[in-house]
Design a protein around this motif. Structure first.
Motif, short mmCIF file in Angstrom:
data_model
loop_
_atom_site.label_atom_id
_atom_site.label_comp_id
_atom_site.label_asym_id
_atom_site.label_seq_id
_atom_site.Cartn_x
_atom_site.Cartn_y
_atom_site.Cartn_z
N SER A 76 0.83 -1.19 0.00
CA SER A 76 0.00 0.00 0.00
C SER A 76 0.87 1.25 0.00
O SER A 76 0.40 2.32 0.32
N HIS A 77 2.15 1.09 -0.32
CA HIS A 77 3.08 2.20 -0.46
C HIS A 77 3.24 2.97 0.84
O HIS A 77 3.01 4.17 0.90
N ALA A 78 3.63 2.28 1.89
CA ALA A 78 3.89 2.93 3.18
C ALA A 78 4.97 4.00 2.98
O ALA A 78 5.98 3.73 2.35
N PRO A 79 4.75 5.21 3.49
CA PRO A 79 5.66 6.31 3.23
C PRO A 79 7.12 6.03 3.60
O PRO A 79 8.02 6.45 2.91
N LEU A 80 7.37 5.36 4.68
CA LEU A 80 8.75 5.10 5.08
C LEU A 80 9.16 3.67 4.82
O LEU A 80 10.18 3.21 5.31
N GLY A 81 8.39 2.94 4.07
CA GLY A 81 8.77 1.59 3.68
C GLY A 81 8.40 0.54 4.71
O GLY A 81 7.62 0.77 5.61
N SER A 82 9.01 -0.59 4.56
CA SER A 82 8.69 -1.74 5.38
C SER A 82 9.29 -1.62 6.77
O SER A 82 10.15 -0.78 7.04
N LEU A 83 8.86 -2.51 7.62
CA LEU A 83 9.40 -2.57 8.98
C LEU A 83 10.90 -2.86 8.94
O LEU A 83 11.67 -2.26 9.69
N LEU A 84 11.32 -3.72 8.04
CA LEU A 84 12.75 -4.03 7.89
C LEU A 84 13.52 -2.76 7.55
O LEU A 84 14.55 -2.46 8.16
N HIS A 85 13.03 -2.01 6.60
CA HIS A 85 13.69 -0.77 6.21
C HIS A 85 13.72 0.22 7.38
O HIS A 85 14.75 0.87 7.62
N SER A 86 12.62 0.33 8.11
CA SER A 86 12.57 1.23 9.26
C SER A 86 13.58 0.83 10.33
O SER A 86 14.26 1.68 10.91
N PHE A 87 13.68 -0.47 10.58
CA PHE A 87 14.64 -0.94 11.58
C PHE A 87 16.08 -0.73 11.12
O PHE A 87 16.95 -0.38 11.91
N ARG A 88 16.33 -0.90 9.83
CA ARG A 88 17.68 -0.65 9.31
C ARG A 88 18.07 0.80 9.49
O ARG A 88 19.18 1.13 9.92
N ARG A 89 17.17 1.69 9.16
CA ARG A 89 17.44 3.14 9.33
C ARG A 89 17.64 3.47 10.80
O ARG A 89 18.52 4.26 11.14
N ALA A 90 16.83 2.88 11.67
CA ALA A 90 16.98 3.12 13.11
C ALA A 90 18.33 2.64 13.59
O ALA A 90 19.00 3.32 14.38
N ASN A 91 18.76 1.47 13.12
CA ASN A 91 20.07 0.95 13.52
C ASN A 91 21.20 1.86 13.04
O ASN A 91 22.20 2.04 13.74
N GLU A 92 21.07 2.44 11.86
CA GLU A 92 22.07 3.38 11.37
C GLU A 92 22.16 4.60 12.29
O GLU A 92 23.26 5.07 12.62
N LYS A 93 21.01 5.11 12.71
CA LYS A 93 21.00 6.27 13.62
C LYS A 93 21.61 5.90 14.97
O LYS A 93 22.37 6.67 15.55
N LEU A 94 21.26 4.71 15.47
CA LEU A 94 21.82 4.30 16.76
C LEU A 94 23.33 4.07 16.68
O LEU A 94 24.05 4.36 17.64
#
Length: 99
Positions: A76-94
Motif C-alpha cells: 500500500s506504499h507505506a511512506p517510510l517503507g517496510s518494517l525491515l527498512h525502518s529498523f535498518r534506518r533506526a540501527n544506522e541512527k543508533l
C-alpha cells in the motif's frame, strides 16, 4: 531472518542507550545524539505497538510504518517503507549515536 536480526540489534542498542539518554545532563551535553536517539525511540515504540496488534509473523513482516502515526500493509506504499527498512534506518541512527 533479516527482520529478526535487525530487530534484535535495535532492541539491544536501544536498551543500552535508553538509561543514558534519560539523564538531563547527557541530553544537554549531546543534543544532536539525543535528537537522533529520541526519533528512534519514538519510532521503535510505535513499531512495537503496531506489532502487538499483528501477532502473526507473516503479518509483522508486511507492516509498513508511516511517519504520520499510522501503520500500513506492504503493497500500500507505506511512506517510510517496510518494517525491515525502518529498523535498518533506526540501527544506522543508533550506530551514529553510539560513536
Amino acid at each position: 531472518q533479516q527482520l529478526i536480526d535487525e530487530w534484535i540489534t535495535i532492541q539491544r542498542t536501544w536498551l543500552y542507550l535508553l538509561p543514558i539518554f534519560s539523564s538531563d545532563d547527557i541530553i544537554r551535553q549531546m543534543p544532536d545524539e539525543y535528537r537522533k536517539f529520541n526519533a528512534v525511540d519514538m519510532q521503535f515504540r510505535k513499531s512495537l505497538q503496531i506489532i502487538q496488534t499483528q501477532p502473526g509473523v507473516m503479518d509483522v513482516s508486511d507492516i509498513g510504518i508511516s511517519g504520520h502515526g499510522g501503520n500500513e500493509v506492504a503493497g500500500s506504499h507505506a511512506p517510510l517503507g517496510s518494517l525491515l527498512h525502518s529498523f535498518r534506518r533506526a540501527n544506522e541512527k543508533l550506530d551514529y549515536v553510539q560513536k
